[in-house]
Scaffold this motif. Structure first.
Motif, mmCIF file in Angstrom:
data_model
loop_
_atom_site.group_PDB
_atom_site.id
_atom_site.type_symbol
_atom_site.label_atom_id
_atom_site.label_comp_id
_atom_site.label_asym_id
_atom_site.label_seq_id
_atom_site.Cartn_x
_atom_site.Cartn_y
_atom_site.Cartn_z
ATOM 1 N N VAL A 105 8.659 -54.834 -62.437
ATOM 2 C CA VAL A 105 8.299 -53.658 -63.238
ATOM 3 C C VAL A 105 6.872 -53.257 -62.900
ATOM 4 O O VAL A 105 5.983 -54.113 -62.861
ATOM 5 N N MET A 106 6.665 -51.936 -62.655
ATOM 6 C CA MET A 106 5.323 -51.473 -62.301
ATOM 7 C C MET A 106 4.980 -50.191 -63.054
ATOM 8 O O MET A 106 5.690 -49.183 -62.947
ATOM 9 N N PRO A 107 3.899 -50.191 -63.854
ATOM 10 C CA PRO A 107 3.432 -48.951 -64.471
ATOM 11 C C PRO A 107 2.672 -48.109 -63.451
ATOM 12 O O PRO A 107 1.885 -48.650 -62.659
ATOM 13 N N VAL A 108 2.897 -46.791 -63.455
ATOM 14 C CA VAL A 108 2.257 -45.917 -62.461
ATOM 15 C C VAL A 108 1.820 -44.619 -63.123
ATOM 16 O O VAL A 108 2.258 -44.272 -64.218
ATOM 17 N N ILE A 109 0.977 -43.903 -62.410
ATOM 18 C CA ILE A 109 0.598 -42.537 -62.762
ATOM 19 C C ILE A 109 0.863 -41.670 -61.539
ATOM 20 O O ILE A 109 0.407 -41.995 -60.432
ATOM 21 N N GLY A 110 1.591 -40.587 -61.690
ATOM 22 C CA GLY A 110 1.867 -39.683 -60.590
ATOM 23 C C GLY A 110 3.012 -40.166 -59.722
ATOM 24 O O GLY A 110 3.645 -41.197 -59.976
ATOM 25 N N GLU A 111 3.256 -39.386 -58.672
ATOM 26 C CA GLU A 111 4.336 -39.727 -57.756
ATOM 27 C C GLU A 111 3.932 -40.909 -56.870
ATOM 28 O O GLU A 111 2.775 -41.021 -56.464
ATOM 29 N N VAL A 112 4.892 -41.762 -56.596
ATOM 30 C CA VAL A 112 4.665 -42.883 -55.687
ATOM 31 C C VAL A 112 5.838 -42.987 -54.734
ATOM 32 O O VAL A 112 6.948 -42.547 -55.035
ATOM 33 N N ARG A 148 -5.584 -48.703 -59.326
ATOM 34 C CA ARG A 148 -5.054 -47.457 -58.750
ATOM 35 C C ARG A 148 -4.555 -46.507 -59.830
ATOM 36 O O ARG A 148 -4.683 -45.278 -59.696
ATOM 37 N N TYR A 149 -3.985 -47.082 -60.890
ATOM 38 C CA TYR A 149 -3.352 -46.240 -61.904
ATOM 39 C C TYR A 149 -4.131 -46.174 -63.216
ATOM 40 O O TYR A 149 -3.760 -45.416 -64.114
ATOM 41 N N GLY A 150 -5.173 -46.982 -63.344
ATOM 42 C CA GLY A 150 -5.943 -46.978 -64.577
ATOM 43 C C GLY A 150 -5.181 -47.528 -65.759
ATOM 44 O O GLY A 150 -5.451 -47.169 -66.916
ATOM 45 N N VAL A 151 -4.245 -48.410 -65.505
ATOM 46 C CA VAL A 151 -3.405 -49.003 -66.538
ATOM 47 C C VAL A 151 -3.774 -50.475 -66.698
ATOM 48 O O VAL A 151 -3.941 -51.191 -65.705
ATOM 49 N N THR A 152 -3.880 -50.926 -67.934
ATOM 50 C CA THR A 152 -4.066 -52.349 -68.192
ATOM 51 C C THR A 152 -2.727 -52.955 -68.580
ATOM 52 O O THR A 152 -2.062 -52.472 -69.506
ATOM 53 N N ALA A 153 -2.338 -53.990 -67.859
ATOM 54 C CA ALA A 153 -1.059 -54.651 -68.094
ATOM 55 C C ALA A 153 -1.270 -55.913 -68.903
ATOM 56 O O ALA A 153 -2.175 -56.710 -68.616
ATOM 57 N N GLU A 154 -0.443 -56.121 -69.917
ATOM 58 C CA GLU A 154 -0.424 -57.356 -70.690
ATOM 59 C C GLU A 154 1.017 -57.834 -70.788
ATOM 60 O O GLU A 154 1.947 -57.025 -70.830
ATOM 61 N N MET A 155 1.197 -59.145 -70.862
ATOM 62 C CA MET A 155 2.562 -59.659 -70.973
ATOM 63 C C MET A 155 2.574 -61.031 -71.620
ATOM 64 O O MET A 155 1.625 -61.809 -71.525
ATOM 65 N N GLY A 162 10.951 -61.256 -71.357
ATOM 66 C CA GLY A 162 9.582 -60.902 -71.059
ATOM 67 C C GLY A 162 9.168 -59.688 -71.861
ATOM 68 O O GLY A 162 9.909 -58.692 -71.930
ATOM 69 N N LEU A 163 8.003 -59.750 -72.506
ATOM 70 C CA LEU A 163 7.489 -58.642 -73.305
ATOM 71 C C LEU A 163 6.255 -58.070 -72.625
ATOM 72 O O LEU A 163 5.271 -58.783 -72.399
ATOM 73 N N HIS A 164 6.313 -56.781 -72.298
ATOM 74 C CA HIS A 164 5.234 -56.079 -71.600
ATOM 75 C C HIS A 164 4.523 -55.142 -72.575
ATOM 76 O O HIS A 164 5.153 -54.507 -73.428
ATOM 77 N N ARG A 165 3.210 -54.985 -72.372
ATOM 78 C CA ARG A 165 2.443 -53.959 -73.081
ATOM 79 C C ARG A 165 1.459 -53.349 -72.095
ATOM 80 O O ARG A 165 0.596 -54.050 -71.559
ATOM 81 N N TYR A 166 1.618 -52.048 -71.851
ATOM 82 C CA TYR A 166 0.783 -51.345 -70.878
ATOM 83 C C TYR A 166 -0.066 -50.301 -71.602
ATOM 84 O O TYR A 166 0.462 -49.442 -72.323
ATOM 85 N N THR A 167 -1.380 -50.367 -71.389
ATOM 86 C CA THR A 167 -2.292 -49.383 -71.956
ATOM 87 C C THR A 167 -2.592 -48.329 -70.904
ATOM 88 O O THR A 167 -3.190 -48.625 -69.859
ATOM 89 N N PHE A 168 -2.136 -47.075 -71.174
ATOM 90 C CA PHE A 168 -2.211 -45.982 -70.204
ATOM 91 C C PHE A 168 -3.384 -45.054 -70.501
ATOM 92 O O PHE A 168 -3.831 -44.945 -71.652
ATOM 93 N N PRO A 169 -3.840 -44.321 -69.485
ATOM 94 C CA PRO A 169 -4.706 -43.171 -69.715
ATOM 95 C C PRO A 169 -3.844 -41.982 -70.160
ATOM 96 O O PRO A 169 -2.610 -42.056 -70.123
ATOM 97 N N ALA A 170 -4.475 -40.908 -70.568
ATOM 98 C CA ALA A 170 -3.718 -39.699 -70.902
ATOM 99 C C ALA A 170 -3.093 -39.138 -69.636
ATOM 100 O O ALA A 170 -3.773 -38.963 -68.618
ATOM 101 N N SER A 171 -1.799 -38.876 -69.664
ATOM 102 C CA SER A 171 -1.132 -38.373 -68.466
ATOM 103 C C SER A 171 0.203 -37.730 -68.811
ATOM 104 O O SER A 171 0.933 -38.221 -69.685
ATOM 105 N N MET A 255 5.208 -50.345 -74.908
ATOM 106 C CA MET A 255 5.803 -51.674 -74.866
ATOM 107 C C MET A 255 7.231 -51.631 -74.330
ATOM 108 O O MET A 255 7.983 -50.684 -74.564
ATOM 109 N N LEU A 256 7.569 -52.679 -73.616
ATOM 110 C CA LEU A 256 8.870 -52.828 -72.969
ATOM 111 C C LEU A 256 9.254 -54.299 -73.042
ATOM 112 O O LEU A 256 8.406 -55.179 -72.848
ATOM 113 N N LYS A 257 10.506 -54.594 -73.333
ATOM 114 C CA LYS A 257 10.977 -55.978 -73.267
ATOM 115 C C LYS A 257 12.206 -56.046 -72.376
ATOM 116 O O LYS A 257 13.070 -55.173 -72.403
#
Length: 736
Positions: A105-112, A148-155, A162-171, A255-257
């Motif tokens: 699992v990968m959090p992203v901003i924009g097209e990849v 690259r994406y300005g996201v902080t990943a926690e798990m 697995g429980l994920h928590r991603y802190t995103f910028p405004a997008s 959050m995602l599980k």
């Protein structure tokens, strides 16, 4: 409370293990042992350890996976590299081959671009640099910012979720991408599927081939808030990627599980509903922390040496990552024959690095996890029923046949001779006997010639010697069960290694089918996978007969001469010859190799031969030169806890040498005091006056009485009591 916790606590109640989770004092209850763990030890060099979030022996190991697919990235992480392609839900721990990395699992901003990407082309794919200066890695929790994406990943994790928590910028272009394409090093998918269940939920599977030839992982993924839409990337009917699009405000936590199952998507859903129905990240993280603290508290050490304490608890932590749960909350599991089984009354496990772990990790488990031993044996016997032999190196329900010998027979025999119940001993012995009598992997040649000829089979010396160790285990189990004919037969066959022992060189050499020695002979030579030895040379393999110490004494002529030859081993030049030498030959003291498992028992031969002071000298040299509190702190691959288990056991002052044995031979303790939770209560181990200088045992007391043996019996360990070492600076033989 998840099923595995219920199983452990129920077993504790049955066995009278009320003190199991609190060690031996009120102080232990108050101590947070997780603060003594440095999860980064072994993440550099060739340690290959897992870094991420999990619970003890859980199915899920949730953590970062990097771009490189090279040997030092077998766990998906290396201290030298800060690339991240995503956070995968399965990882190996310290192996020498790479696999797993399932459901990334990968959090992203924009097209990849949907590719693994390369550092040479920052826009080439799905990856980012991690800001390691802000990385947090503690037992049960992992966090890192993705630059690259300005996201902080926690798990964090439960046993199967697995429980994920991603802190995103405004997008307006935020997304979380599911990657079913990229596995670990040798691994590649052959069938993948991901589908939308509703506006919050995805589910699917990943079937892959690699080290495990037919690996099947099912998943069920739920987002806390509804997502906008999902875009699938499909190649030849396989959904390799799914992009879940979301809009985020500045600092929004998404959050995602993700629950796993080896059985089905429905099984994964049930696992999630049972283990993690809610969304309380802090509570889940605390539960993971508490589970680690309970397990680590099984041994409470007292010492003023903070570095040694950290090394000890990190070692203990590493011994509890695998074996991994391999069943759903209802007990359903996928067998070695790829068939789903239900209604069987045991907890099924996988990831058995047995060539490594039979030497120390399982003898340690026998002491501190007695409630797990019957489930481990039942798992192995079921594997025998399903594939026709006990496991060699089992990975996610698949036999890899990796490494030499029949190590599964050693682990099962170990449980038999130590008096464990909870499994059918007759059926277990049948599994042992039939497994070692197969004609595969050179065993037919061993039957024909009495040893494996070097001109007919590669790595012949290593294979034969490991088969001989397994035969010794079968013999001991047969003797315990009163099967004299089997005991006699397998004892004799456990001596096959003697064919390689050359009186002229005093070393183990390859032998040809006509009985002549293989020439030329260079005992320092290592030609990886293309010689008579496996990840070693003649110097190390000469000593690979822990089942027949008396035979080694007879070969050298006396215990004194054996001690002299051991001295020669440690005094040799620390060199390895050959253009293709095995990289596993690491951590050398002379030609003793602590960085690889076949040497791990050798030091304790000194004690068995009447020279315990020499054992103490070498044990302390290993303490001081092979284990450190930094990423390069392991001398070799962790190998699913074996490298660390040596340290844990040795630190208590004893070590099991003989396969399927009951004797733990004394070396030299590391700590002032250790309270060990055992089946009968607590074994308190005290080392009065111990230090690097006062490394020599002067005398021993067991439960207040003088103790004059060179070993302690497992029966005395498991019943609990007090073991006191009186230490001093003068070498001494205290036993009869």
């Amino acid at each position: 409370m998840n099923r595995i916790s219920r199983v452990i606590l129920a077993a504790a109640s049955v066995l009278g293990l009320g003190v199991l989770l609190t060690a031996c004092s009120d102080k232990a209850k108050e101590t947070d042992y997780t603060t003594f763990v440095n999860t980064k030890i072994g993440s550099g060099g060739h340690g290959h350890v897992f870094v991420g979030a999990n619970v003890p022996f859980g199915m899920v190991q949730l953590g970062p996976t990097s771009i490189p697919q090279e040997w030092d990235w077998c766990s998906g992480y290396h201290d030298s590299d800060r690339t991240v392609i995503g956070f995968s839900h399965t990882h190996l721990e310290g192996t020498g081959i790479g696999d797993l990395f399932d459901v990334t699992v990968m959090p992203v901003i924009g097209e990849v671009k949907y590719a693994r990407g390369t550092e040479d082309d920052p826009l080439s794919g799905l990856w980012s640099y991690a800001d390691r200066t802000k990385e947090v890695s503690v037992p049960g929790y992992y966090s890192v910012p993705l630059e690259r994406y300005g996201v902080t990943a926690e798990m964090t994790a439960t046993a199967r979720v697995g429980l994920h928590r991603y802190t995103f910028p405004a997008s307006e272009e935020a997304a979380i991408v599911f990657d079913l394409r990229n596995g670990g090093c040798w691994d590649s998918p052959y069938s993948t599927h991901i589908e939308k269940v509703d506006g919050n939920t995805l589910r699917g599977w990943r079937y892959s081939r690699g080290w495990a030839k037919n690996q099947k992982v099912f998943f069920y993924a739920v987002f806390e808030k509804p997502f906008d839409d999902v875009q699938f990337e499909t190649v030849r009917d396989n959904e390799l990627y799914a992009r879940v699009n979301i809009k985020t405000a500045e600092g929004e936590k998404v959050m995602l599980k993700v629950a796993l199952s080896p059985v089905s998507m429905e099984g994964a859903q049930k696992n999630m509903e049972a283990e993690l129905p809610g969304w309380d990240f802090e509570a889940t993280c605390k539960a993971a922390h508490d589970s680690w603290n309970r397990e680590l508290s099984r041994i409470a050490v007292e010492t003023k040496d903070a570095e040694a304490r950290t090394i000890f608890y990190t070692s203990l932590y590493h011994t509890m990552i695998h074996p991994a749960l391999f069943c759903d909350v209802d007990g359903a599991y996928r067998g070695a024959d790829d068939q789903v089984r239900t209604g069987e009354n045991f907890v099924n496990y996988t990831i058995f690095s047995l060539w490594d772990t039979y030497r120390s990790a399982h003898p340690l488990m026998d002491i501190i996890h007695p409630e797990m031993v019957p489930d481990i044996v039942n798992t192995m016997v079921k594997i025998y029923d399903q594939q026709g032999k006990l496991p060699v190196w089992h990975l996610w329900g698949n036999e890899t046949d990796c490494m030499a010998g029949n190590p599964g027979a050693i682990v099962v025999g170990n449980a038999i001779v130590k008096g464990y119940g909870g499994f059918d001993k007759e059926h277990a012995f049948e599994a042992m006997k039939n497994s070692v009598m197969l004609d595969e992997r050179g065993q037919d040649l061993r039957k024909q010639y009495g040893f494996i000829p070097s001109d007919l089979y590669n790595e012949s010396v290593a294979n034969d010697m490991e088969y001989a160790i397994a035969d010794g285990a079968v013999a001991r189990a047969a003797k315990y069960l009163g099967k004299k004919e089997d005991a006699d037969f397998f004892t004799e066959r456990s001596h096959s290694y003697r064919a390689y022992m050359d009186k002229e060189t005093l070393l183990a050499r390859g032998r040809l089918k006509d009985g002549s020695w293989r020439t030329p002979f260079n005992p320092f030579m290592s030609n990886h996978r293309e010689q008579d030895y496996m990840e070693g040379n003649a110097w190390q393999y000469t000593w690979l007969a822990p089942q027949d110490f008396d035979g080694l004494v007879e070969f050298y002529g006396s215990k004194e001469k054996l001690v002299s030859q051991l001295d020669t081993l440690f005094a040799q030049e620390s060199r390895v010859d050959g253009d293709n030498a095995s990289p596993d030959i690491s951590g050398l003291i002379g030609q003793y190799v602590h960085g690889n498992e076949p040497s791990h028992h050798i030091i304790y031969f000194y004690t068995m031969a009447g020279a315990p002071a020499k054992a103490a000298d070498k044990v302390w040299e290993v303490y001081n030169t092979m284990y450190f509190n930094n990423p390069n702190g392991l001398a070799g691959n962790e190998d699913e806890g074996q490298m660390s288990a040596w340290y844990v056991l040795s630190s208590l002052g004893f070590f099991q040498v003989e396969p399927a044995g009951t004797k733990y031979y004394f070396g030299s303790p590391r700590f002032d005091k250790a309270c060990v939770a055992v089946k009968g209560g607590t074994l308190t181990v005290e080392a009065e006056g111990v230090s690097d200088t006062n490394r020599y045992i002067q005398s021993i007391e067991l439960n207040g009485s003088p103790y004059t043996k060179s070993y302690i019996e497992f029966s005395d360990i498991e019943k609990g009591g007090t073991l006191v070492y009186h230490m001093g600076s003068e070498p001494k033989v205290w036993y009869e």
